[in-house]
Write a protein that holds these residues in place. Structure first.
Motif, PDB file in Angstrom:
ATOM      1  N   GLY A   1     -55.275 -48.131  24.819  1.00 62.67           N
ATOM      2  CA  GLY A   1     -54.053 -48.955  24.864  1.00 62.67           C
ATOM      3  C   GLY A   1     -53.224 -48.655  26.104  1.00 62.67           C
ATOM      4  N   ARG A   2     -53.912 -48.278  27.192  1.00 67.86           N
ATOM      5  CA  ARG A   2     -53.230 -47.932  28.440  1.00 67.86           C
ATOM      6  C   ARG A   2     -53.610 -48.898  29.555  1.00 67.86           C
ATOM      7  NH1 ARG A   2     -48.855 -44.910  27.905  1.00 67.86           N
ATOM      8  NH2 ARG A   2     -49.193 -43.147  26.522  1.00 67.86           N
ATOM      9  N   VAL A   3     -52.764 -48.972  30.576  1.00 69.94           N
ATOM     10  CA  VAL A   3     -53.092 -49.747  31.776  1.00 69.94           C
ATOM     11  C   VAL A   3     -53.247 -48.748  32.924  1.00 69.94           C
ATOM     12  CG1 VAL A   3     -51.929 -51.842  31.001  1.00 69.94           C
ATOM     13  CG2 VAL A   3     -50.638 -50.116  32.312  1.00 69.94           C
ATOM     14  N   PRO A   4     -53.935 -49.159  34.009  1.00 71.20           N
ATOM     15  CA  PRO A   4     -54.172 -48.214  35.107  1.00 71.20           C
ATOM     16  C   PRO A   4     -52.905 -47.520  35.610  1.00 71.20           C
ATOM     17  CG  PRO A   4     -55.552 -50.144  35.403  1.00 71.20           C
ATOM     18  CD  PRO A   4     -54.684 -50.433  34.218  1.00 71.20           C
ATOM     19  N   ALA A   5     -51.785 -48.241  35.634  1.00 68.51           N
ATOM     20  CA  ALA A   5     -50.545 -47.653  36.171  1.00 68.51           C
ATOM     21  C   ALA A   5     -50.048 -46.471  35.335  1.00 68.51           C
ATOM     22  CB  ALA A   5     -49.459 -48.727  36.253  1.00 68.51           C
ATOM     23  N   ASP A   6     -50.532 -46.342  34.090  1.00 71.89           N
ATOM     24  CA  ASP A   6     -50.121 -45.206  33.239  1.00 71.89           C
ATOM     25  C   ASP A   6     -50.793 -43.893  33.655  1.00 71.89           C
ATOM     26  OD1 ASP A   6     -48.591 -46.881  31.599  1.00 71.89           O
ATOM     27  OD2 ASP A   6     -50.323 -47.327  30.300  1.00 71.89           O
ATOM     28  N   VAL A   7     -51.909 -44.010  34.392  1.00 71.27           N
ATOM     29  CA  VAL A   7     -52.715 -42.820  34.713  1.00 71.27           C
ATOM     30  C   VAL A   7     -52.033 -42.007  35.813  1.00 71.27           C
ATOM     31  CG1 VAL A   7     -54.935 -42.060  35.683  1.00 71.27           C
ATOM     32  CG2 VAL A   7     -54.863 -43.966  34.046  1.00 71.27           C
TER      33      VAL A   7
ATOM     34  N   ASN B   1     -49.697 -45.326  42.230  1.00 68.79           N
ATOM     35  CA  ASN B   1     -48.564 -44.438  41.927  1.00 68.79           C
ATOM     36  C   ASN B   1     -48.704 -43.042  42.527  1.00 68.79           C
ATOM     37  OD1 ASN B   1     -50.574 -43.345  40.395  1.00 68.79           O
ATOM     38  ND2 ASN B   1     -49.685 -43.803  38.400  1.00 68.79           N
ATOM     39  N   GLY B   2     -49.713 -42.855  43.383  1.00 66.60           N
ATOM     40  CA  GLY B   2     -49.887 -41.558  44.034  1.00 66.60           C
ATOM     41  C   GLY B   2     -50.548 -40.502  43.161  1.00 66.60           C
ATOM     42  N   ALA B   3     -51.111 -40.916  42.028  1.00 65.71           N
ATOM     43  CA  ALA B   3     -51.785 -39.951  41.132  1.00 65.71           C
ATOM     44  C   ALA B   3     -52.870 -39.191  41.897  1.00 65.71           C
ATOM     45  CB  ALA B   3     -52.421 -40.688  39.957  1.00 65.71           C
ATOM     46  N   PRO B   4     -52.934 -37.850  41.762  1.00 67.29           N
ATOM     47  CA  PRO B   4     -54.004 -37.105  42.424  1.00 67.29           C
ATOM     48  C   PRO B   4     -55.373 -37.531  41.900  1.00 67.29           C
ATOM     49  CG  PRO B   4     -52.835 -35.703  40.875  1.00 67.29           C
ATOM     50  CD  PRO B   4     -52.067 -36.979  40.962  1.00 67.29           C
ATOM     51  N   ALA B   5     -56.337 -37.577  42.822  1.00 61.85           N
ATOM     52  CA  ALA B   5     -57.696 -38.008  42.447  1.00 61.85           C
ATOM     53  C   ALA B   5     -58.684 -37.113  43.174  1.00 61.85           C
ATOM     54  CB  ALA B   5     -57.906 -39.467  42.845  1.00 61.85           C
TER      55      ALA B   5
ATOM     56  N   HIS C   1     -48.724 -33.125  34.177  1.00 60.84           N
ATOM     57  CA  HIS C   1     -49.281 -34.484  34.083  1.00 60.84           C
ATOM     58  C   HIS C   1     -49.359 -34.888  32.614  1.00 60.84           C
ATOM     59  CE1 HIS C   1     -50.365 -33.126  38.070  1.00 60.84           C
ATOM     60  NE2 HIS C   1     -50.466 -34.398  38.410  1.00 60.84           N
ATOM     61  N   LYS C   2     -49.422 -36.224  32.394  1.00 62.80           N
ATOM     62  CA  LYS C   2     -49.353 -36.710  31.006  1.00 62.80           C
ATOM     63  C   LYS C   2     -50.560 -37.538  30.574  1.00 62.80           C
ATOM     64  CE  LYS C   2     -44.387 -36.926  30.115  1.00 62.80           C
ATOM     65  NZ  LYS C   2     -43.972 -36.101  31.273  1.00 62.80           N
ATOM     66  N   CYS C   3     -51.187 -38.194  31.531  1.00 61.59           N
ATOM     67  CA  CYS C   3     -52.237 -39.159  31.165  1.00 61.59           C
ATOM     68  C   CYS C   3     -53.368 -39.101  32.191  1.00 61.59           C
ATOM     69  CB  CYS C   3     -51.633 -40.566  31.105  1.00 61.59           C
ATOM     70  SG  CYS C   3     -52.814 -41.838  30.634  1.00 61.59           S
ATOM     71  N   ALA C   4     -54.453 -38.454  31.810  1.00 64.61           N
ATOM     72  CA  ALA C   4     -55.564 -38.246  32.756  1.00 64.61           C
ATOM     73  C   ALA C   4     -56.743 -39.154  32.428  1.00 64.61           C
ATOM     74  CB  ALA C   4     -56.020 -36.787  32.706  1.00 64.61           C
ATOM     75  N   LEU C   5     -57.344 -39.658  33.494  1.00 68.16           N
ATOM     76  CA  LEU C   5     -58.608 -40.372  33.361  1.00 68.16           C
ATOM     77  C   LEU C   5     -59.706 -39.400  33.781  1.00 68.16           C
ATOM     78  CD1 LEU C   5     -59.961 -43.131  32.839  1.00 68.16           C
ATOM     79  CD2 LEU C   5     -59.468 -43.723  35.221  1.00 68.16           C
ATOM     80  N   VAL C   6     -60.589 -39.079  32.845  1.00 70.49           N
ATOM     81  CA  VAL C   6     -61.645 -38.088  33.112  1.00 70.49           C
ATOM     82  C   VAL C   6     -62.990 -38.794  32.971  1.00 70.49           C
ATOM     83  CG1 VAL C   6     -62.575 -35.830  32.496  1.00 70.49           C
ATOM     84  CG2 VAL C   6     -60.145 -36.311  32.117  1.00 70.49           C
ATOM     85  N   VAL C   7     -63.759 -38.782  34.044  1.00 65.80           N
ATOM     86  CA  VAL C   7     -64.966 -39.612  34.113  1.00 65.80           C
ATOM     87  C   VAL C   7     -66.179 -38.778  34.512  1.00 65.80           C
ATOM     88  CG1 VAL C   7     -65.929 -41.725  35.131  1.00 65.80           C
ATOM     89  CG2 VAL C   7     -63.443 -41.450  34.996  1.00 65.80           C
ATOM     90  N   GLY C   8     -67.324 -39.106  33.945  1.00 62.63           N
ATOM     91  CA  GLY C   8     -68.607 -38.606  34.456  1.00 62.63           C
ATOM     92  C   GLY C   8     -69.397 -39.815  34.923  1.00 62.63           C
ATOM     93  N   ALA C   9     -69.815 -39.834  36.189  1.00 65.75           N
ATOM     94  CA  ALA C   9     -70.516 -41.014  36.717  1.00 65.75           C
ATOM     95  C   ALA C   9     -71.625 -40.566  37.654  1.00 65.75           C
ATOM     96  CB  ALA C   9     -69.539 -41.919  37.465  1.00 65.75           C
TER      97      ALA C   9
END
Ligand code: UT7
Length: 322
Positions: free
Chosen positions: A70-76, A105-109, A135-143
């Motif tokens: 229920g999140r949008v990219p800008a929340d990350v 939004n400058g989120a570290p990546a 931080h509050k909302c992380a996108l954690v991916v394995g690709a």
């Protein structure tokens, strides 16, 4: 105290499944469907089309995870991609994913390179960032697109791997969430699983293909997976009997069975996707998690034990309440 929990999962597999017989025929591999199924449990895998990169697969998996959360990219506000097959030497697949998602939004990546343990490493790192309050909302991916680093003349490795991506959204929460994590490395074993090449002066130097001493990896994997699983169970004050689902890195069905047996976890509680995905390295755990969540097997409130082992050598586990 700030806790963390997975608020959504997503995954993506490129193209149609490629069965063992079709793979053998396409690359002229001296093998058979019988050998591959008997020794590994693998029946098919997905392979990315030319030009399709890890960040492309990560994008689709991330969109699905964000939607589920229920999140949008800008929340990350934090993006970590576990991969050993990034699009480029640099920038990172995580930075490319950020751009593709339109996050401004400058989120570290950044990428994490721990091969098949990469997702557990990335999840552990994200957990610590969120628990610290930074931080509050992380996108954690394995690709991964491991098909790009396979030597199709090496039958001991080329039949084992596939391409894909899995993602989770990890958020700050009042209730736990992630209960315990552990991650380790022992670089002295670097020689038994590696891609021992690099780009230097505009040319590839060394060997740009995956090389593996399969039996040495097998033995090492079974030992450290059981050890690290017990480590997180002890840290959380839980027993293996309280685990609803074991979600191991998917390398070989015989490794999954041997680890589950060592932990006294019955085979029906062990998630298996290696038969249909092959070994997708850092993507395998989040792929297995998402597939099982969407199939309605894994439900909210259940206890999950995630564990991985890979080149380095690296290994780790995370115990969580979903
Ligand atoms: O993600 C973490 C990294 N990877 C792993 O965890 C993989 C760990 N290792 C394994 O899964 C297994 O060791 C393999 C599946 C790689 C190999 O299975 P194995 O039972 O250990 O076979 P082996 O390497 O001992 O080879 C047995 C025989 C050999 O022939 P000879 O010497 O007995 O005549 C191999 O040349 O099987 C042969 N072989 C094959 N035959 C048909 C090896 N690969 C193939 C093949 N098709 N694809």
């Amino acid at each position: 105290m700030i806790h963390t929990r997975i608020s959504g999962t997503g995954s993506y597999l490129p193209g149609e499944p490629v069965g063992n017989a079709a793979l053998i025929a396409a690359h002229g591999i001296e093998s058979s469907d019988e050998w591959i199924v008997e020794r590994t449990g693998i029946r098919s895998r997905h392979l990315a089309a030319p030009g399709v990169t890890s960040s492309d697969l990560a994008l689709e998996a991330s969109r699905r995870a964000l939607e589920a959360a229920g999140r949008v990219p800008a929340d990350v506000d934090l993006i970590i991609v576990a991969t050993s097959t990034p699009d480029y030497v640099f920038p990172s697949a995580a930075a490319l994913l950020q751009s593709k998602l339109g996050i401004t939004n400058g989120a570290p990546a950044f990428d994490v390179q721990a091969v098949c343990s990469g997702f557990v490493y990335a999840l552990t790192i994200a957990d610590k960032f969120i628990a610290s309050g930074s931080h509050k909302c992380a996108l954690v991916v394995g690709a991964e697109v491991f098909s790009r680093i396979l030597d199709w003349k090496d039958r001991g490795t080329c039949v084992l791997f596939g391409d894909g991506a899995g993602a989770v959204v990890l958020e700050a929460a009042k209730e736990p969430g992630l209960l315990a994590s552990a991650f380790h490395a022992d670089g002295s074993h670097h020689g038994i699983l590696s891609v021992p090449g690099q780009i230097c002066g505009g040319v590839v130097t060394g060997d740009p293909f995956l090389r593996m001493d399969g039996q040495a990896v097998f033995k090492f994997a079974v030992k450290v997976l059981a050890d690290v699983a017990n480590e997180v169970l002890n840290a959380a004050g839980m027993t293996a009997a309280q685990v609803d689902w074991l979600i191991p890195h998917q390398a070989n069905v015989r490794i999954l069975q041997a680890t589950a047996k060592k932990l006294h976890i019955p085979p029906e509680k062990c998630i298996v996707t290696v038969d249909r995905h092959g070994n997708t390295s850092a993507a395998s755990i989040p792929l297995a998690l998402d597939e099982s969540v969407r199939a309605g097997r894994i439900r909210r409130g259940q206890h999950l034990l995630l564990e991985g082992v890979g080149g380095g050598f690296t290994w780790g586990a995370t115990l969580l309440k979903f």
